[in-house]
Motif scaffolding. Structure first.
Motif, PDB file in Angstrom:
ATOM      1  N   PRO A 132       0.823  -1.212   0.000  1.00 36.48           N
ATOM      2  CA  PRO A 132       0.000   0.000   0.000  1.00 36.48           C
ATOM      3  C   PRO A 132       0.860   1.266   0.000  1.00 36.48           C
ATOM      4  O   PRO A 132       1.949   1.294   0.586  1.00 36.48           O
ATOM      5  CB  PRO A 132      -0.809  -0.123   1.300  1.00 36.48           C
ATOM      6  N   LEU A 133       0.367   2.301  -0.660  1.00 36.65           N
ATOM      7  CA  LEU A 133       1.062   3.582  -0.749  1.00 36.65           C
ATOM      8  C   LEU A 133       0.359   4.623   0.112  1.00 36.65           C
ATOM      9  O   LEU A 133      -0.868   4.671   0.170  1.00 36.65           O
ATOM     10  CB  LEU A 133       1.090   4.073  -2.201  1.00 36.65           C
ATOM     11  N   SER A 134       1.143   5.468   0.765  1.00 36.94           N
ATOM     12  CA  SER A 134       0.556   6.595   1.488  1.00 36.94           C
ATOM     13  C   SER A 134       0.110   7.649   0.489  1.00 36.94           C
ATOM     14  O   SER A 134       0.474   7.610  -0.696  1.00 36.94           O
ATOM     15  CB  SER A 134       1.586   7.200   2.444  1.00 36.94           C
ATOM     16  N   LEU A 172      -3.369  26.590   6.136  1.00 37.86           N
ATOM     17  CA  LEU A 172      -2.879  25.283   5.711  1.00 37.86           C
ATOM     18  C   LEU A 172      -3.905  24.190   6.012  1.00 37.86           C
ATOM     19  O   LEU A 172      -4.756  24.332   6.881  1.00 37.86           O
ATOM     20  CB  LEU A 172      -1.583  24.932   6.445  1.00 37.86           C
ATOM     21  N   VAL A 173      -3.769  23.090   5.281  1.00 33.53           N
ATOM     22  CA  VAL A 173      -4.426  21.839   5.635  1.00 33.53           C
ATOM     23  C   VAL A 173      -3.336  20.883   6.076  1.00 33.53           C
ATOM     24  O   VAL A 173      -2.238  20.863   5.503  1.00 33.53           O
ATOM     25  CB  VAL A 173      -5.216  21.252   4.435  1.00 33.53           C
ATOM     26  N   MET A 174      -3.615  20.098   7.109  1.00 34.78           N
ATOM     27  CA  MET A 174      -2.633  19.130   7.611  1.00 34.78           C
ATOM     28  C   MET A 174      -3.278  17.752   7.664  1.00 34.78           C
ATOM     29  O   MET A 174      -4.423  17.601   8.104  1.00 34.78           O
ATOM     30  CB  MET A 174      -2.116  19.562   8.981  1.00 34.78           C
ATOM     31  N   LYS A 175      -2.528  16.743   7.212  1.00 39.11           N
ATOM     32  CA  LYS A 175      -3.059  15.378   7.115  1.00 39.11           C
ATOM     33  C   LYS A 175      -2.036  14.384   7.637  1.00 39.11           C
ATOM     34  O   LYS A 175      -0.833  14.547   7.417  1.00 39.11           O
ATOM     35  CB  LYS A 175      -3.373  15.008   5.660  1.00 39.11           C
ATOM     36  N   ILE A 176      -2.525  13.339   8.285  1.00 45.14           N
ATOM     37  CA  ILE A 176      -1.654  12.240   8.672  1.00 45.14           C
ATOM     38  C   ILE A 176      -1.213  11.494   7.426  1.00 45.14           C
ATOM     39  O   ILE A 176      -1.985  11.352   6.470  1.00 45.14           O
ATOM     40  CB  ILE A 176      -2.352  11.294   9.675  1.00 45.14           C
ATOM     41  N   VAL A 177       0.032  11.051   7.386  1.00 49.53           N
ATOM     42  CA  VAL A 177       0.563  10.325   6.234  1.00 49.53           C
ATOM     43  C   VAL A 177       0.901   8.907   6.664  1.00 49.53           C
ATOM     44  O   VAL A 177       1.832   8.692   7.459  1.00 49.53           O
ATOM     45  CB  VAL A 177       1.817  11.019   5.652  1.00 49.53           C
ATOM     46  N   SER A 178       0.134   7.947   6.153  1.00 48.69           N
ATOM     47  CA  SER A 178       0.359   6.545   6.504  1.00 48.69           C
ATOM     48  C   SER A 178      -0.183   5.643   5.406  1.00 48.69           C
ATOM     49  O   SER A 178      -1.322   5.826   4.962  1.00 48.69           O
ATOM     50  CB  SER A 178      -0.332   6.197   7.827  1.00 48.69           C
ATOM     51  N   PRO A 179       0.594   4.651   4.972  1.00 43.88           N
ATOM     52  CA  PRO A 179       0.073   3.692   3.993  1.00 43.88           C
ATOM     53  C   PRO A 179      -1.003   2.787   4.578  1.00 43.88           C
ATOM     54  O   PRO A 179      -1.721   2.106   3.840  1.00 43.88           O
ATOM     55  CB  PRO A 179       1.320   2.891   3.592  1.00 43.88           C
ATOM     56  N   ASP A 180      -1.142   2.798   5.901  1.00 42.75           N
ATOM     57  CA  ASP A 180      -2.130   1.944   6.564  1.00 42.75           C
ATOM     58  C   ASP A 180      -3.429   2.677   6.877  1.00 42.75           C
ATOM     59  O   ASP A 180      -4.357   2.089   7.442  1.00 42.75           O
ATOM     60  CB  ASP A 180      -1.533   1.389   7.872  1.00 42.75           C
ATOM     61  N   VAL A 215      -5.706   3.607  14.794  1.00 42.33           N
ATOM     62  CA  VAL A 215      -5.076   2.478  14.094  1.00 42.33           C
ATOM     63  C   VAL A 215      -3.751   2.165  14.782  1.00 42.33           C
ATOM     64  O   VAL A 215      -2.668   2.532  14.290  1.00 42.33           O
ATOM     65  CB  VAL A 215      -4.842   2.797  12.592  1.00 42.33           C
ATOM     66  N   PRO A 216      -3.815   1.495  15.918  1.00 44.68           N
ATOM     67  CA  PRO A 216      -2.571   1.178  16.633  1.00 44.68           C
ATOM     68  C   PRO A 216      -1.625   0.359  15.753  1.00 44.68           C
ATOM     69  O   PRO A 216      -2.047  -0.568  15.067  1.00 44.68           O
ATOM     70  CB  PRO A 216      -3.066   0.352  17.834  1.00 44.68           C
ATOM     71  N   GLY A 217      -0.365   0.727  15.783  1.00 43.23           N
ATOM     72  CA  GLY A 217       0.615  -0.005  14.995  1.00 43.23           C
ATOM     73  C   GLY A 217       0.728   0.462  13.554  1.00 43.23           C
ATOM     74  O   GLY A 217       1.543  -0.086  12.788  1.00 43.23           O
ATOM     75  N   ALA A 218      -0.078   1.444  13.153  1.00 43.75           N
ATOM     76  CA  ALA A 218       0.000   1.940  11.777  1.00 43.75           C
ATOM     77  C   ALA A 218       1.363   2.576  11.530  1.00 43.75           C
ATOM     78  O   ALA A 218       1.937   3.226  12.410  1.00 43.75           O
ATOM     79  CB  ALA A 218      -1.100   2.967  11.530  1.00 43.75           C
ATOM     80  N   ARG A 219       1.871   2.378  10.332  1.00 40.17           N
ATOM     81  CA  ARG A 219       3.148   3.000   9.953  1.00 40.17           C
ATOM     82  C   ARG A 219       2.895   4.480   9.653  1.00 40.17           C
ATOM     83  O   ARG A 219       2.162   4.810   8.719  1.00 40.17           O
ATOM     84  CB  ARG A 219       3.726   2.304   8.730  1.00 40.17           C
ATOM     85  N   ILE A 220       3.511   5.348  10.420  1.00 38.62           N
ATOM     86  CA  ILE A 220       3.318   6.784  10.258  1.00 38.62           C
ATOM     87  C   ILE A 220       4.551   7.361   9.575  1.00 38.62           C
ATOM     88  O   ILE A 220       5.667   7.268  10.097  1.00 38.62           O
ATOM     89  CB  ILE A 220       3.096   7.488  11.613  1.00 38.62           C
ATOM     90  N   GLU A 221       4.348   7.940   8.405  1.00 38.90           N
ATOM     91  CA  GLU A 221       5.450   8.537   7.650  1.00 38.90           C
ATOM     92  C   GLU A 221       5.628  10.016   7.977  1.00 38.90           C
ATOM     93  O   GLU A 221       6.596  10.629   7.525  1.00 38.90           O
ATOM     94  CB  GLU A 221       5.213   8.365   6.152  1.00 38.90           C
TER      95      GLU A 221
END
Length: 351
Positions: A132-134, A172-180, A215-221
């Motif tokens: 999956p891609l972020s 600005l807009v701010m967003k979490i970045v995660s492929p999960d 989403v515990p354990g999600a990969r956060i970029e």
């Protein structure tokens, strides 16, 4: 009272003079110039008294116009229907179905007549990987393919937020970045209208907390910071890699309207600019892009260019791509462009 307009009503008098039916078809085709006609005859074609004469009269009136589809609505036994079908007529038991069928035929003719561009460009092929891609990764790939996005940057440390925000400018807009985390709004992973450095620093921490809780354990970029865009018309652009047809481009109204109205249209394969414009014009909401109720016209040409770029990317990566979703695509005023505000690429995962 009869009517010689469209719709034409011959009244029940034609049962006494079947030539009225013959003349009606002949005049409507020859003088009216219609490409097709729907005749409604209820149960009369199945009548033992009138059935044979009706079939003869209809045949005589349409004999010179067999290059145009004539639809007949009737309630009749299967053998009567088959007889009319063998004469070259389209037979339906419901007028709405007849209209839908003729509309589909007209649509096919229109698009079969569309010339295919003799020279098509190709997007530079990249490896999408099998994971999956972020959103940020998807944006980078699609931006390289010619799809425009607002200016943005990704921050991975809280100490860097204030400077990155100031460099971009507010709001600005701010967003979490995660492929999960594909659907960020569902977990509170998007914060709008960030007005200063202090708000940006606080939003950064809030987004991390929400993502870790949801989403515990999600990969956060990191956290994506992007400039807020001016007002425009929200549309949606997507691709589904259909097993039979291959990459199929979808366009319609975007944002919440995408789910509410489902006003969308489709094309298969790569588009050129002219066909992209045709696709845009096909949705019912098209007037929103042309200056509806005094609004400024939107940049339809820029939107068409974006659709072309999306279709090229999809065709080039057909063996890797499962789906692509840009929602919303903001269409600005004429001459100011169109921007994809969110991107989701789903790749064919490796086994």
């Amino acid at each position: 009272m009869g009517s010689d307009d469209n719709p034409c009503d011959t009244t029940a008098g034609w049962l006494n003079d079947m030539s009225l039916i013959t003349k009606t078809f002949d005049v409507m085709y020859s003088d009216g110039g219609y490409d097709s006609i729907i005749g409604s005859f209820t149960m009369l074609p199945d009548s033992l008294t009138y059935g044979a004469e009706i079939r003869t009269a209809i045949g005589a009136g349409t004999r010179e116009f067999l290059d145009r589809p004539t639809a007949l609505c009737m309630e009749a036994r299967p053998e009567v229907v088959r007889a009319y079908e063998s004469d070259g007529f389209l037979v339906f038991d419901d007028s709405e179905r007849a209209v839908t069928a003729l509309a589909a035929l007209a649509y096919f003719v229109e698009h079969f007549d569309t010339p295919i561009a003799s020279h098509r460009k190709r997007t530079t092929r990249v490896d999408l990987g099998g994971e999956p891609l972020s959103e940020h990764a998807a944006q980078q790939i699609l931006a390289d393919a010619g799809i425009p996005f607002p200016a943005s940057t990704v921050v991975t440390h809280p100490d860097d937020v204030a400077k990155a925000a100031a460099d971009l400018g507010f709001p600005l807009v701010m967003k979490i970045v995660s492929p999960d985390i594909a659907h960020k709004t569902e977990i509170g992973g998007v914060i709008l209208d960030v007005e200063d450095e202090a708000q940006a620093s606080a939003a950064y921490l809030t987004l991390l907390e929400r993502a870790n809780a949801a989403v515990p354990g999600a990969r956060i970029e990191g956290v994506l910071l992007g400039v807020m865009c001016p007002k425009g018309v929200e549309t949606i652009v997507g691709v589904t890699n259909d097993p039979a047809f291959g990459p199929t481009v979808m366009f319609g109204l975007g944002g919440m309207q995408a789910e509410l109205f489902r006003d969308v249209a489709f094309r298969v394969g790569e588009l050129d600019h002219a066909e992209a414009v045709n696709l845009i014009r096909e949705i019912k909401g098209y007037p929103l892009l042309t200056g509806f109720r005094g609004a400024a016209p939107a940049d339809v040409d820029a939107l068409a260019d974006l659709l072309v770029a999306v279709s090229r990317f999809a065709v080039t990566h057909a063996d890797q791509l499962d789906s692509l979703d840009l929602n919303p695509v903001l269409v600005l005023e004429e001459g100011r462009g169109a921007l994809a505000l969110d991107a989701l690429i789903t790749v064919r995962t490796t086994s």
